[in-house]
Design a protein around this motif. Structure first.
Motif, mmCIF file in Angstrom:
data_model
loop_
_atom_site.group_PDB
_atom_site.id
_atom_site.type_symbol
_atom_site.label_atom_id
_atom_site.label_comp_id
_atom_site.label_asym_id
_atom_site.label_seq_id
_atom_site.Cartn_x
_atom_site.Cartn_y
_atom_site.Cartn_z
ATOM 1 N N HIS A 220 48.075 41.404 29.243
ATOM 2 C CA HIS A 220 48.238 42.755 29.768
ATOM 3 C C HIS A 220 46.849 43.384 29.825
ATOM 4 O O HIS A 220 46.365 43.938 28.837
ATOM 5 N N ASN A 231 39.755 38.296 33.864
ATOM 6 C CA ASN A 231 40.385 37.974 32.590
ATOM 7 C C ASN A 231 41.715 37.257 32.787
ATOM 8 O O ASN A 231 42.065 36.342 32.030
ATOM 9 N N THR A 232 42.456 37.666 33.809
ATOM 10 C CA THR A 232 43.720 37.001 34.118
ATOM 11 C C THR A 232 43.483 35.545 34.486
ATOM 12 O O THR A 232 44.200 34.646 34.018
ATOM 13 N N VAL A 243 52.072 37.302 33.241
ATOM 14 C CA VAL A 243 51.026 38.310 33.415
ATOM 15 C C VAL A 243 51.679 39.663 33.677
ATOM 16 O O VAL A 243 52.505 39.795 34.575
ATOM 17 N N ALA A 245 51.594 43.480 35.031
ATOM 18 C CA ALA A 245 50.886 44.221 36.072
ATOM 19 C C ALA A 245 51.719 45.429 36.457
ATOM 20 O O ALA A 245 52.920 45.501 36.177
ATOM 21 N N LEU A 263 46.214 46.585 35.564
ATOM 22 C CA LEU A 263 45.990 45.673 36.676
ATOM 23 C C LEU A 263 47.037 45.944 37.753
ATOM 24 O O LEU A 263 48.239 45.978 37.471
ATOM 25 N N LEU A 268 46.942 41.361 41.853
ATOM 26 C CA LEU A 268 47.308 40.115 41.176
ATOM 27 C C LEU A 268 48.015 39.156 42.122
ATOM 28 O O LEU A 268 47.685 37.955 42.167
#
Length: 313
Positions: A220, A231-232, A243, A245, A263, A268
């Motif tokens: 997160h 970072n993801t 993930v 978002a 994010l 994403l």
């Protein structure tokens, strides 16, 4: 959207074939709004997000209205989502009273919200880290007895506005304790957005060495320093497949002033689809939904992908 509005798909080595996006805009995003969004607008937002293919859409929070007045309508909102599978609609519960309220409405996925640091535990829960874990123990136990899925959020995994960089061992300890309580999965929160890819990789490696598999972890990231996508990607390279978002980049944290937006789900999805990673998300529908919500809120979205695609003819 024209073909020019789609990314070229080129897979990179060592990445998962599918990622589950845990959408938090309707809860984590809207809880930070200065004004209260009407319940009917929230319900439509959640329906639109589900229709866009997001597999889990965090719906609301059963906290005391005094603390998060923007989500005081949980009892009115959740019944408006009765046509959706409750396994797709996680809700946040802070204590046993919150769990009672959620279970009474048929919730099948709940989340508890812990902290890796003492300062944030005090600011967010008015408890020490260990006192908060003790408070969550009966919540998790009762939820598991009811066969309800439990997510453990952990804030300040990388840095804290009062304490600075957070030692890896400190975050690992609280993660292990949350899993020992019975949490099914953990979400590692970069609440103030200070993480960088190397830090992410080292924390994940430390968790793996401590017996916490990447399959039990989600990430997160906040985009305070523009690092959320990098970072993801670092987390994906380490085997993480969940993930968090927020549609349109909504949200921050009401208890950490330096926390800016989450994010953006559109950003994403653009990256994941460009990598050939399946998400099940229809980007056109997602963009349309976030444009609609931005108009309802009366301000533009910070999502770069949304801005780029919504201005295409």
């Amino acid at each position: 959207m024209t073909a020019a509005g789609l990314p070229m798909e080129i897979r990179a080595e060592g990445l998962p074939t599918r990622v589950r996006i845990h959408e938090v805009g309707a809860r984590d995003g809207l809880q930070n709004e200065q004004t209260v969004v009407p319940t009917e607008v929230k319900a439509e937002f959640i329906h639109r997000l589900a229709d866009a293919g997001l597999p889990t859409v965090e719906a609301t929070s059963f906290v005391h209205p005094k603390w998060v007045p923007q989500l005081a309508d949980a009892e009115r909102l959740f019944p408006l989502l009765g046509d959706l599978d409750p396994h797709r609609l996680p809700v946040l519960v802070p204590n046993e009273r919150g769990l009672d309220r959620a279970l009474a409405l048929g919730a099948r996925r709940i989340a508890v919200f812990a902290s890796a640091t003492e300062s944030f535990a005090k600011a967010n829960l008015n408890r020490t880290v260990d006192e908060a874990l003790a408070m969550f123990a009966p919540v998790v136990a009762r939820a598991k007895d009811a066969k309800v899925h439990v997510r453990g959020y952990l804030s300040m995994c990388f840095g804290d506005p009062w304490e600075g960089p957070v030692p890896l061992a400190q975050t690992v300890r609280v993660c292990r304790e949350l899993l020992e309580l019975g949490c099914d999965e953990l979400s590692l929160g970069d609440t103030i957005g200070v993480a960088t890819p190397g830090h992410v990789q080292h924390l994940l490696a430390s968790l793996n060495e401590a017996g916490v598999p990447s399959s039990r972890l989600g990430v997160h990231f906040h985009d305070t320093y523009g690092q959320a996508l990098a970072n993801t990607l670092a987390a994906l390279q380490h085997g993480v497949t969940t993930v968090d978002a927020s549609a349109g980049g909504l949200g921050g944290c009401p208890y950490a002033k330096s926390a800016t937006g989450n994010l953006a789900t559109e950003d994403l999805v653009w990256m994941l689809h460009g990598l050939g990673i399946e998400t099940g998300v229809d980007l056109d529908r997602l963009v349309a939904t976030s444009v609609w919500m931005a108009e309802a809120l009366g301000r533009p979205s910070p999502s770069r992908t949304l801005r780029a695609l919504s201005h295409k003819e």
